[in-house]
Design a protein around this motif. Structure first.
Motif, short mmCIF file in Angstrom:
data_model
loop_
_atom_site.label_atom_id
_atom_site.label_comp_id
_atom_site.label_asym_id
_atom_site.label_seq_id
_atom_site.Cartn_x
_atom_site.Cartn_y
_atom_site.Cartn_z
N THR A 16 0.94 -1.12 -0.05
CA THR A 16 0.11 -0.02 -0.05
C THR A 16 1.03 1.28 0.06
N GLY A 23 -4.45 -0.36 4.50
CA GLY A 23 -4.75 -1.09 3.35
C GLY A 23 -6.05 -0.52 2.72
N HIS A 27 -10.38 -3.95 3.43
CA HIS A 27 -9.31 -4.86 3.52
C HIS A 27 -9.47 -6.02 4.59
N TRP A 43 0.08 -5.81 5.85
CA TRP A 43 0.11 -4.65 4.76
C TRP A 43 1.51 -3.67 5.20
N ARG A 62 -1.19 -3.51 -4.05
CA ARG A 62 -2.65 -3.22 -3.69
C ARG A 62 -3.04 -1.95 -3.87
#
Length: 292
Positions: A16, A23, A27, A43, A62
């Motif tokens: 991220t 996140g 998430h 994360w 992501r």
């Protein structure tokens, strides 16, 4: 095998940015899905120098939604984290420059007409040809830097506008009433679909500009186009595409591609929690427990 050789739990690093350290939205569904599959999900921020990327069995980008202002740094990071990175730096390099839409059109896919513009004069000529036009940064994310141009002959970037280069497209009228459709393709299979509508005051479907979205049943027409788009990318690049979001609009009576997001597409987990299960399956299939 002695105790020291017992495999450890596979580690999945979910990448991220500093603005979204916990996140992407929703998430928690992905966190739970990874845990249920015996994976350790964590994360991490992509430019955090303290992250041990070599410890990861799988690295999945992501919500790195600041890459567009730091593309060189981001691609440099992606080139250095190793083979655990899904989709990978070559896919990212290709996908983060919207000239890829021209390549997809040349490959035979239906695409919103797109002109690459390196100079103000290129923008003016393309926008004048299209009439009501949309000008976007060639490297951009989240709808930032988009402009609607009514008269290309006199267009100039404003003091706060993107300095270029750009892509120029016609404004697709259906955006006002049909919005945009997105199909998620995971491990090569279209799995889910959302419809997104802009606010009456904008053409951007992003929530920060007043857009809304809802999950809908996966349609055959949209699924076939999404699968074809991803297969075309694989043929062009020769790389595996583990995840994708294929955005499309209806133009002149048919669905056409508006974007194919292969770098950091939001999975819309807050709207489509099932995506978390399917994405976790794809990660689990690529995670090999370590014995060292």
């Amino acid at each position: 095998m002695d105790a020291s050789e017992e495999p450890t739990t596979p580690l999945v690093l979910l990448v991220t940015c500093a603005a979204w350290p916990g996140g992407e939205p929703g998430h928690g569904a992905l966190d739970a899905a990874l845990e249920a599959r015996g994976l350790t999900g964590r994360w991490v921020v992509w430019d955090d120098l303290g992250v041990d990327w070599g410890a990861a069995d799988v690295i999945a980008v992501r919500s790195t939604w600041d890459y567009d202002a730091r593309l060189g740094e981001f691609l440099g990071w992606a080139s250095g984290v190793g083979p655990a990175l899904l989709n990978g730096v070559d896919v990212f390099r290709w996908n983060t420059d919207k000239r890829y839409l021209v390549e997809l059109a040349h490959a035979g896919l239906p695409v919103v007409p797109t002109v690459v513009a390196d100079t103000v004069f290129d923008v003016r000529a393309a926008a004048d040809r299209f009439g009501l036009a949309v000008v976007k940064p060639r490297v951009g994310a989240g709808g930032r830097g988009l402009e609607v141009v009514a008269d290309g002959r006199v267009w100039l970037p404003g003091p706060d506008s993107h300095p270029g280069p750009w892509v120029v497209q016609p404004l697709v009228e259906s955006i006002h009433h049909d919005g945009e459709t997105s199909v998620f393709v995971i491990a090569g299979h279209p799995v889910s679909q959302v419809e997104k509508l802009p606010s009456p005051a904008d053409i951007r479907v992003h929530e920060r500009f007043g857009g809304t979205m809802r999950s809908v049943e996966l349609s055959r027409e949209a699924a076939l186009l999404a699968a074809r788009a991803v297969a075309t990318v694989v043929d062009l690049l020769g790389d595996e595409v583990v995840y994708a979001r294929v955005d499309m609009m209806r133009h002149q009576g048919r669905l056409v591609l508006s974007e194919i997001e292969l770098t950091e597409p939001g999975l819309y987990l807050d709207v489509l929690p099932l995506n978390a299960q399917l994405f976790a399956d794809a990660l689990a299939a690529r995670a090999i427990p370590r014995t060292w």
